[in-house]
Design a protein around this motif. Sequence first.
Motif, PDB file in Angstrom:
ATOM      1  N   LEU A  17       0.836  -1.193   0.000  1.00 26.89           N
ATOM      2  CA  LEU A  17       0.000   0.000   0.000  1.00 26.89           C
ATOM      3  C   LEU A  17       0.878   1.252   0.000  1.00 26.89           C
ATOM      4  CD1 LEU A  17      -3.084   0.782   0.217  1.00 26.89           C
ATOM      5  CD2 LEU A  17      -2.584   1.251   2.623  1.00 26.89           C
ATOM      6  N   ALA A  18       1.963   1.228   0.769  1.00 27.01           N
ATOM      7  CA  ALA A  18       2.873   2.371   0.817  1.00 27.01           C
ATOM      8  C   ALA A  18       3.467   2.646  -0.557  1.00 27.01           C
ATOM      9  CB  ALA A  18       3.978   2.118   1.834  1.00 27.01           C
ATOM     10  N   ARG A  19       3.834   1.590  -1.276  1.00 24.90           N
ATOM     11  CA  ARG A  19       4.399   1.785  -2.621  1.00 24.90           C
ATOM     12  C   ARG A  19       3.344   2.339  -3.579  1.00 24.90           C
ATOM     13  NH1 ARG A  19       6.805  -3.180  -1.172  1.00 24.90           N
ATOM     14  NH2 ARG A  19       5.232  -4.353  -2.355  1.00 24.90           N
ATOM     15  N   GLU A  20       2.107   1.845  -3.476  1.00 23.54           N
ATOM     16  CA  GLU A  20       1.042   2.348  -4.339  1.00 23.54           C
ATOM     17  C   GLU A  20       0.751   3.814  -4.032  1.00 23.54           C
ATOM     18  OE1 GLU A  20      -3.673   1.554  -5.412  1.00 23.54           O
ATOM     19  OE2 GLU A  20      -2.515  -0.007  -4.394  1.00 23.54           O
ATOM     20  N   LEU A  21       0.728   4.163  -2.751  1.00 25.79           N
ATOM     21  CA  LEU A  21       0.495   5.550  -2.373  1.00 25.79           C
ATOM     22  C   LEU A  21       1.645   6.436  -2.843  1.00 25.79           C
ATOM     23  CD1 LEU A  21      -0.974   7.827  -0.963  1.00 25.79           C
ATOM     24  CD2 LEU A  21      -0.068   7.002   1.228  1.00 25.79           C
ATOM     25  N   ALA A  22       2.879   5.952  -2.723  1.00 22.19           N
ATOM     26  CA  ALA A  22       4.028   6.732  -3.187  1.00 22.19           C
ATOM     27  C   ALA A  22       3.931   7.008  -4.679  1.00 22.19           C
ATOM     28  CB  ALA A  22       5.327   5.999  -2.861  1.00 22.19           C
ATOM     29  N   ALA A  23       3.536   6.009  -5.461  1.00 20.67           N
ATOM     30  CA  ALA A  23       3.392   6.207  -6.904  1.00 20.67           C
ATOM     31  C   ALA A  23       2.281   7.222  -7.191  1.00 20.67           C
ATOM     32  CB  ALA A  23       3.088   4.875  -7.583  1.00 20.67           C
ATOM     33  N   PHE A  24       1.180   7.135  -6.452  1.00 23.60           N
ATOM     34  CA  PHE A  24       0.061   8.065  -6.625  1.00 23.60           C
ATOM     35  C   PHE A  24       0.504   9.500  -6.348  1.00 23.60           C
ATOM     36  CE2 PHE A  24      -3.462  10.443  -4.740  1.00 23.60           C
ATOM     37  CZ  PHE A  24      -4.494  10.231  -5.643  1.00 23.60           C
ATOM     38  N   VAL A  25       1.183   9.704  -5.224  1.00 23.94           N
ATOM     39  CA  VAL A  25       1.625  11.053  -4.855  1.00 23.94           C
ATOM     40  C   VAL A  25       2.676  11.559  -5.838  1.00 23.94           C
ATOM     41  CG1 VAL A  25       2.820  12.410  -3.079  1.00 23.94           C
ATOM     42  CG2 VAL A  25       1.015  10.782  -2.431  1.00 23.94           C
ATOM     43  N   ALA A  26       3.615  10.692  -6.206  1.00 30.45           N
ATOM     44  CA  ALA A  26       4.654  11.102  -7.156  1.00 30.45           C
ATOM     45  C   ALA A  26       4.050  11.547  -8.481  1.00 30.45           C
ATOM     46  CB  ALA A  26       5.638   9.962  -7.376  1.00 30.45           C
ATOM     47  N   ASP A  27       3.022  10.856  -8.942  1.00 23.31           N
ATOM     48  CA  ASP A  27       2.365  11.248 -10.194  1.00 23.31           C
ATOM     49  C   ASP A  27       1.762  12.651 -10.078  1.00 23.31           C
ATOM     50  OD1 ASP A  27       3.033   8.947 -11.533  1.00 23.31           O
ATOM     51  OD2 ASP A  27       1.093   7.955 -11.233  1.00 23.31           O
ATOM     52  N   HIS A  28       1.138  12.944  -8.948  1.00 23.55           N
ATOM     53  CA  HIS A  28       0.547  14.273  -8.771  1.00 23.55           C
ATOM     54  C   HIS A  28       1.621  15.345  -8.634  1.00 23.55           C
ATOM     55  CE1 HIS A  28      -3.806  13.504  -8.509  1.00 23.55           C
ATOM     56  NE2 HIS A  28      -3.434  12.294  -8.123  1.00 23.55           N
ATOM     57  N   LEU A  29       2.716  15.029  -7.975  1.00 28.31           N
ATOM     58  CA  LEU A  29       3.806  15.997  -7.868  1.00 28.31           C
ATOM     59  C   LEU A  29       4.437  16.243  -9.239  1.00 28.31           C
ATOM     60  CD1 LEU A  29       5.552  14.859  -4.556  1.00 28.31           C
ATOM     61  CD2 LEU A  29       3.852  16.676  -4.873  1.00 28.31           C
ATOM     62  N   LYS A  30       4.625  15.184 -10.020  1.00 34.13           N
ATOM     63  CA  LYS A  30       5.180  15.348 -11.372  1.00 34.13           C
ATOM     64  C   LYS A  30       4.279  16.235 -12.220  1.00 34.13           C
ATOM     65  CE  LYS A  30       5.869  10.931 -12.283  1.00 34.13           C
ATOM     66  NZ  LYS A  30       6.256   9.691 -13.006  1.00 34.13           N
ATOM     67  N   ILE A  50       5.533   6.008   7.618  1.00 33.01           N
ATOM     68  CA  ILE A  50       6.975   5.807   7.434  1.00 33.01           C
ATOM     69  C   ILE A  50       7.298   4.994   6.174  1.00 33.01           C
ATOM     70  CG2 ILE A  50       9.021   4.683   8.417  1.00 33.01           C
ATOM     71  CD1 ILE A  50       8.105   5.656  11.162  1.00 33.01           C
ATOM     72  N   PRO A  51       6.673   3.830   5.923  1.00 28.62           N
ATOM     73  CA  PRO A  51       6.980   3.108   4.678  1.00 28.62           C
ATOM     74  C   PRO A  51       6.622   3.918   3.435  1.00 28.62           C
ATOM     75  CG  PRO A  51       5.833   1.669   6.220  1.00 28.62           C
ATOM     76  CD  PRO A  51       5.741   3.055   6.773  1.00 28.62           C
ATOM     77  N   PHE A  52       5.556   4.709   3.498  1.00 26.48           N
ATOM     78  CA  PHE A  52       5.187   5.578   2.386  1.00 26.48           C
ATOM     79  C   PHE A  52       6.263   6.632   2.147  1.00 26.48           C
ATOM     80  CE2 PHE A  52       3.181   9.904   2.096  1.00 26.48           C
ATOM     81  CZ  PHE A  52       3.179   9.978   0.709  1.00 26.48           C
ATOM     82  N   PHE A  53       6.728   7.287   3.208  1.00 25.45           N
ATOM     83  CA  PHE A  53       7.788   8.284   3.052  1.00 25.45           C
ATOM     84  C   PHE A  53       9.022   7.674   2.381  1.00 25.45           C
ATOM     85  CE2 PHE A  53       6.334  10.805   7.062  1.00 25.45           C
ATOM     86  CZ  PHE A  53       5.358  11.440   6.314  1.00 25.45           C
ATOM     87  N   GLU A  54       9.416   6.498   2.848  1.00 19.95           N
ATOM     88  CA  GLU A  54      10.635   5.892   2.327  1.00 19.95           C
ATOM     89  C   GLU A  54      10.460   5.460   0.870  1.00 19.95           C
ATOM     90  OE1 GLU A  54      11.821   2.940   5.191  1.00 19.95           O
ATOM     91  OE2 GLU A  54      12.509   4.489   6.609  1.00 19.95           O
ATOM     92  N   ALA A  55       9.259   4.992   0.517  1.00 19.05           N
ATOM     93  CA  ALA A  55       9.003   4.644  -0.878  1.00 19.05           C
ATOM     94  C   ALA A  55       8.985   5.890  -1.757  1.00 19.05           C
ATOM     95  CB  ALA A  55       7.689   3.884  -1.000  1.00 19.05           C
ATOM     96  N   LEU A  56       8.365   6.961  -1.272  1.00 22.34           N
ATOM     97  CA  LEU A  56       8.292   8.197  -2.056  1.00 22.34           C
ATOM     98  C   LEU A  56       9.669   8.813  -2.247  1.00 22.34           C
ATOM     99  CD1 LEU A  56       6.519  10.314  -3.457  1.00 22.34           C
ATOM    100  CD2 LEU A  56       6.219  11.420  -1.215  1.00 22.34           C
ATOM    101  N   SER A  57      10.529   8.685  -1.246  1.00 22.82           N
ATOM    102  CA  SER A  57      11.866   9.296  -1.330  1.00 22.82           C
ATOM    103  C   SER A  57      12.708   8.716  -2.459  1.00 22.82           C
ATOM    104  CB  SER A  57      12.609   9.127  -0.003  1.00 22.82           C
ATOM    105  OG  SER A  57      13.036   7.782   0.181  1.00 22.82           O
ATOM    106  N   ALA A  58      12.319   7.566  -2.988  1.00 25.86           N
ATOM    107  CA  ALA A  58      13.093   6.918  -4.057  1.00 25.86           C
ATOM    108  C   ALA A  58      12.664   7.384  -5.448  1.00 25.86           C
ATOM    109  CB  ALA A  58      12.958   5.401  -3.952  1.00 25.86           C
ATOM    110  N   TRP A  59      11.577   8.172  -5.530  1.00 29.49           N
ATOM    111  CA  TRP A  59      11.091   8.594  -6.849  1.00 29.49           C
ATOM    112  C   TRP A  59      11.955   9.720  -7.407  1.00 29.49           C
ATOM    113  CZ3 TRP A  59       7.194   7.053 -10.175  1.00 29.49           C
ATOM    114  CH2 TRP A  59       6.456   5.944  -9.746  1.00 29.49           C
ATOM    115  N   PRO A  60      12.354   9.604  -8.678  1.00 29.26           N
ATOM    116  CA  PRO A  60      13.198  10.631  -9.297  1.00 29.26           C
ATOM    117  C   PRO A  60      12.368  11.819  -9.788  1.00 29.26           C
ATOM    118  CG  PRO A  60      12.855   8.835 -10.846  1.00 29.26           C
ATOM    119  CD  PRO A  60      12.150   8.449  -9.572  1.00 29.26           C
TER     120      PRO A  60
END
Length: 242
Positions: A17-30, A50-60
Amino acid sequence: MKSPTFYTHAAQDPDGLARELAAFVADHLKEALRERGQALLVVSGGSTPIPFFEALSAWPLDWSAVHVTLADERCVPELNEHSNARLVRQHLLRGQARSAQLHPLLHEALGEHPDQHTRQARAEAMLSTLPWPADVVVLGMGSDGHTASLFPHAPELAEALDPEGHRRCLAVSAPALPNVPVPRLTLTARALLDSRVIVVHTTGAGKRELLEQACQPGDTHPWPIRMVLLQDEVPCHLFHVD
């Protein structure tokens, strides 16, 4: 008012779920970076993100153009284990995201014991410089139905939820246990709903049952999370896993 619409997202486990949320947020930020050249992300504290933050931090992303602020903060020094700013610096502002611009609600230069009015005024001034509306607001939900530091029946809750209120930030008194019993700064409904997208991120069967109750029509004061769930102005996405 139209009936609220929830967009639900699920996964097999909290990390998924954290990875899916990170991808969702990254798409909106992009999208924000592409269209406006900058982005604003509002996040919450606690252990769930915390797992969401760490997953999001890996997005370029062009993180240097991403502003990050907090939905609420406990009035403790940033080195304190209960500081939300400390949590964000440790788990989000790392890797690809190390250059993101964090805007804490507490101003360290004020010292450890400024009065609440001074804290609130300083946070309000800082928030006024950010590029609103936020691109994404990510909230959690406590076992008492609170979100950010908007607690059921708190003395400040009516002002914080006032749809005509002019404040983005409000100083609130310490909540009861089991919440960390220290005074807080919290974003108000005006600020939290000033967003292009809102996310409610929860885990556990108990939280699922609470969400089901909170999604029922009713008074917001016993269930402050209803401020988000029972409105139809901002798309609301529920990310949950049992």
